[in-house]
Design a protein around this motif. Structure first.
Motif, PDB file in Angstrom:
ATOM      1  N   PRO A   3       0.378   0.651  -3.229  1.00 20.07           N
ATOM      2  CA  PRO A   3       0.548   0.847  -1.716  1.00 20.07           C
ATOM      3  C   PRO A   3      -0.510   0.672  -0.825  1.00 20.07           C
ATOM      4  CG  PRO A   3       0.772   2.600  -3.046  1.00 20.07           C
ATOM      5  CD  PRO A   3       0.702   1.679  -3.927  1.00 20.07           C
ATOM      6  N   GLU A   4      -1.851   0.936  -1.580  1.00 24.49           N
ATOM      7  CA  GLU A   4      -3.224   0.649  -0.712  1.00 24.49           C
ATOM      8  C   GLU A   4      -3.102  -0.875  -0.423  1.00 24.49           C
ATOM      9  OE1 GLU A   4      -2.775   2.397  -3.582  1.00 24.49           O
ATOM     10  OE2 GLU A   4      -3.617   4.195  -3.251  1.00 24.49           O
TER      11      GLU A   4
ATOM     12  N   LYS B  51     -10.009   2.381  -4.676  1.00 31.14           N
ATOM     13  CA  LYS B  51      -8.991   2.740  -5.595  1.00 31.14           C
ATOM     14  C   LYS B  51      -8.422   1.508  -6.420  1.00 31.14           C
ATOM     15  CE  LYS B  51      -6.843   6.913  -3.443  1.00 31.14           C
ATOM     16  NZ  LYS B  51      -5.660   7.406  -2.597  1.00 31.14           N
ATOM     17  N   VAL B  52      -8.365   0.283  -5.879  1.00 33.44           N
ATOM     18  CA  VAL B  52      -7.922  -1.030  -6.414  1.00 33.44           C
ATOM     19  C   VAL B  52      -8.870  -1.750  -7.192  1.00 33.44           C
ATOM     20  CG1 VAL B  52      -6.893  -3.092  -5.723  1.00 33.44           C
ATOM     21  CG2 VAL B  52      -6.351  -1.229  -4.576  1.00 33.44           C
ATOM     22  N   ASP B  53      -8.333  -1.893  -8.470  1.00 31.03           N
ATOM     23  CA  ASP B  53      -9.427  -2.538  -9.318  1.00 31.03           C
ATOM     24  C   ASP B  53      -8.284  -3.663 -10.283  1.00 31.03           C
ATOM     25  OD1 ASP B  53     -11.504  -3.722 -10.376  1.00 31.03           O
ATOM     26  OD2 ASP B  53     -12.298  -1.663 -10.978  1.00 31.03           O
ATOM     27  N   ALA B  63      -3.849  -0.228  -7.826  1.00 24.99           N
ATOM     28  CA  ALA B  63      -4.677   1.043  -8.041  1.00 24.99           C
ATOM     29  C   ALA B  63      -4.356   1.998  -9.021  1.00 24.99           C
ATOM     30  CB  ALA B  63      -3.727   1.970  -6.800  1.00 24.99           C
ATOM     31  N   SER B  64      -3.450   1.751  -9.954  1.00 26.61           N
ATOM     32  CA  SER B  64      -3.079   2.312 -11.107  1.00 26.61           C
ATOM     33  C   SER B  64      -4.040   1.650 -12.042  1.00 26.61           C
ATOM     34  CB  SER B  64      -1.719   2.470 -11.462  1.00 26.61           C
ATOM     35  OG  SER B  64      -1.438   2.246 -12.867  1.00 26.61           O
ATOM     36  N   VAL B  65      -5.262   1.910 -12.503  1.00 26.15           N
ATOM     37  CA  VAL B  65      -6.117   1.194 -13.310  1.00 26.15           C
ATOM     38  C   VAL B  65      -6.746   2.053 -14.267  1.00 26.15           C
ATOM     39  CG1 VAL B  65      -6.899  -0.647 -12.021  1.00 26.15           C
ATOM     40  CG2 VAL B  65      -8.033   1.348 -11.605  1.00 26.15           C
ATOM     41  N   PRO B  66      -7.086   1.876 -15.752  1.00 29.04           N
ATOM     42  CA  PRO B  66      -7.177   0.524 -16.040  1.00 29.04           C
ATOM     43  C   PRO B  66      -6.066  -0.332 -16.343  1.00 29.04           C
ATOM     44  CG  PRO B  66      -7.870   2.086 -17.663  1.00 29.04           C
ATOM     45  CD  PRO B  66      -7.589   3.013 -16.525  1.00 29.04           C
TER      46      PRO B  66
END
Lengths: 197, 197
Positions: A3-4, B51-53, B63-66
């Protein structure tokens, strides 16, 4: 998609000249070099957000506020005022490096359709400023559109009794313009306003 | 012009698809509503930056890492892998909502001119992953360009001994495409690969 990222793409896609596809491309480009490009964008936006504001006198955007660097500059001609519609017009004239006076940004042009009246454009502020400062000349550098010309006419009526010299930009064939591709209006104006050598 | 504004315009003008004039327009637009548009851009960039990777498995940005939300999703088919060149291709396939497997982002295509070899594209990581996970099918969804096809060929050679089924996207007349405007290569391919009703 996160979403970001989606939110950032949406913000970019609402910027002038951009759509969803180009916004996506830009965000991916920024993300591809997160530590350099994205961070430098962040810092630049922060800098502008914290330092830049409108000049209280002319309406230009500058980091040197409340009075901008043009209004403060004693090497410029404080006897001449150039009235423009928008800040982008001010920047365009500054880029030519051929004008050394003051500015007044109206923030638009009179428009009955868009509901823009003399009050929205601070025309009374302009009139008062002309009374107080006693300019030798006021140049009305507004667009050559219907709204721009209406505004020019309106302001000229108000300033002629106060300012000794009210002028407007010359109209005619643009430099590099081929007569064959020119619109009739410009050609007629250029013919009427023809000059000797 | 204030150096802060100038710097921000420069940063925007280097973004893909933008030039100096469009960058100026965007910055002026942002400045015209500083408290709303510029601040929301700032916050969105901050959010993405913090947040993003990249996902450690597929290379997608999330945004949901790793591990990204696609690789983590147990409702998706973990037996099928789709190999794409770039993250934008992954997003394009996701938008169709017609694929429910895993992904592997190469990060480009083999290119002798640009000096992109198998090492740059993590092809050995892909091969190892195929050995370890025992996929039932690997779809090579690369571009239909010279570089894309070279890469498809190269990967297919490596994966055929390991994976039971290696496929590629169908080639032919695009939906809505008029034959008259189609290039010869596509038309020839569509003719050769014609199908019964």
């Amino acid at each position: 998609m996160a979403p970001e990222i989606d939110h950032l793409i949406k913000i970019f896609s609402f910027l002038p000249g951009l759509g969803e596809r180009s916004a996506r491309r830009i965000v991916l480009h920024l993300l591809s070099q997160k530590q350099t490009k994205m961070e430098s964008l962040l810092i630049a936006v922060q800098q502008v957000l914290s330092k830049v504001d409108k000049c209280r006198l002319c309406g230009n955007l500058d980091a040197s506020v409340p009075i901008c660097s043009i209004c403060k500059n004693h090497n410029r001609d404080h006897q001449c005022l150039c009235v423009v519609e928008n800040i982008s017009d001010l920047w365009a004239i500054e880029r030519t490096k051929s004008y050394n006076g003051m500015y007044f940004v109206l923030g638009g042009a009179l428009s009955a359709i868009d509901g823009v009246g003399p009050g929205e454009l601070r025309i009374n502020v302009l009139t008062q400023q002309c009374k107080d400062n006693g300019y030798a000349e006021v140049i009305l550098a507004l667009s050559s559109t219907l709204n721009g010309q209406t505004t020019t006419h309106y302001i000229r009526e108000h300033l002629t009794p106060i300012v000794p010299k009210v002028t407007e930009l010359a109209r005619g064939v643009p430099i590099g313009g081929e007569l064959d591709y020119l619109d009739d209006g410009t050609l007629i104006t250029a013919l009427i306003a023809r000059s000797g050598f």
